[in-house]
Design a protein around this motif. Structure first.
Motif, PDB file in Angstrom:
ATOM      1  N   LEU A 124      19.944  10.545  48.562  1.00 38.04           N
ATOM      2  CA  LEU A 124      19.776  11.034  49.389  1.00 38.04           C
ATOM      3  C   LEU A 124      20.591  11.812  50.612  1.00 38.04           C
ATOM      4  O   LEU A 124      20.746  12.845  51.453  1.00 38.04           O
ATOM      5  N   GLY A 125      22.283  12.097  49.768  1.00 36.64           N
ATOM      6  CA  GLY A 125      22.802  12.484  50.638  1.00 36.64           C
ATOM      7  C   GLY A 125      22.559  14.394  51.363  1.00 36.64           C
ATOM      8  O   GLY A 125      22.098  15.416  50.277  1.00 36.64           O
ATOM      9  N   GLY A 126      22.292  14.720  52.431  1.00 41.60           N
ATOM     10  CA  GLY A 126      21.404  15.879  52.507  1.00 41.60           C
ATOM     11  C   GLY A 126      20.410  16.144  53.411  1.00 41.60           C
ATOM     12  O   GLY A 126      19.925  16.993  53.534  1.00 41.60           O
ATOM     13  N   PHE A 127      20.351  14.955  53.297  1.00 43.10           N
ATOM     14  CA  PHE A 127      18.563  14.920  53.715  1.00 43.10           C
ATOM     15  C   PHE A 127      18.243  13.715  54.785  1.00 43.10           C
ATOM     16  O   PHE A 127      17.131  12.960  54.965  1.00 43.10           O
ATOM     17  N   GLU A 128      19.846  13.063  55.704  1.00 44.86           N
ATOM     18  CA  GLU A 128      19.504  12.422  56.308  1.00 44.86           C
ATOM     19  C   GLU A 128      18.525  12.466  57.976  1.00 44.86           C
ATOM     20  O   GLU A 128      17.761  11.003  58.157  1.00 44.86           O
TER      21      GLU A 128
END
Length: 269
Positions: A140-144
């Motif tokens: 989910l990197g980028g959707f923090e």
């Protein structure tokens, strides 16, 4: 069934020193002047580090059993032991991923994932670093900084899994976590779950009604019938990693699939 598949007596594992032991468990729910029986005299031992799948039709008591294992409800009779100690309520050693989305809608992904560590008083920097690590781990990197309403169903499942792992539980309970997803996404998240489990020493108890899902994931499958009766208890001796397209044509997979299907049909009679 393959010659190398071990069939246990009903409700019994091969390791007496189980991490999770259920002994003569019964659960009744009041319904008017009567009791609705969800589980009756159910016993099972889950071995340390094992990926156990509970397979059964709707209404056989699978979710009730997981709620009891998580310490969220109390049995009518019998007991659950965790590492030899009677379970009397929720434990930090046991993580639970339910069927339904329980992400906090007012928190973004990072703040949802870090919540277990926040609740136990861990400092902001430390818990945020661990949340970031887990967010990257589940892809989910980028959707923090996205909120649950801005995520797809599969992404919310990933965030929920990361939040459960943030509590660093020794044992994971998962109640049909991918049941509402499309087939392609379900396969992707099954692989993700196995990747996160393998080599960690964690114990997993996974509930499903899908035979193929059970065989793709499990070390051991327990087939449940009415009120938690154990219809079949087998070790799954299929080599890992299990490519879904390849394993489906493996004669051992086909034999096990047939055995589990027969057990489910017998339980429905």
């Amino acid at each position: 069934m393959s010659a190398s598949t071990i069939v246990h007596p009903a409700g019994q594992g091969t390791d007496a020193d189980g991490v999770l032991e259920v002994r003569d468990l019964a659960k009744h729910f009041p319904k008017g002047d009567q009791d609705l029986v969800a589980l009756r005299e159910f016993s099972i031992t889950v071995r340390p580090g094992q990926f156990l799948v509970l397979l059964g039709r709707s209404g056989c008591g699978k979710s009730t059993l997981l709620n009891l294992m998580a310490g969220l409800t109390r049995p009518t009779s019998g007991q659950i032991l965790y590492r030899g100690t009677a379970l009397s309520g929720p434990s930090t050693e046991i993580g639970y991923l339910t069927q339904h989305d329980t992400l906090m809608p007012w928190r973004d992904v990072t703040r949802n994932v870090e919540m277990p560590r926040e609740l136990r008083g861990e400092g902001k920097r430390s818990r945020r670093e661990e949340a970031q690590r887990l967010i990257e781990l589940v892809g989910l990197g980028g959707f923090e900084h996205h909120f649950p309403r801005e995520l797809s169903g599969g992404m919310r499942r990933r965030a929920s899994l990361a939040r459960m792992l943030a509590a660093d539980p020794e044992t994971l309970l998962l109640d049909e976590p991918f049941g509402a997803l499309d087939a392609q996404l379900r396969t992707e998240l099954q692989g993700e779950l196995l990747r996160l489990w393998q080599g960690t020493g964690r114990t997993v108890v996974f509930v499903t009604h899908d035979i193929e899902e059970a065989l793709l994931l499990a070390d051991r499958v327990v087939v449940l019938g009415p009120v938690g009766s154990v219809l079949l208890d087998v070790d799954v001796d299929l080599q890992r990693p299990r490519d879904p397209d390849e394993v489906r044509v493996d004669p051992r997979f086909v034999a096990l699939h047939k055995s589990l299907s027969v057990a489910l049909k017998e339980g429905a009679r």
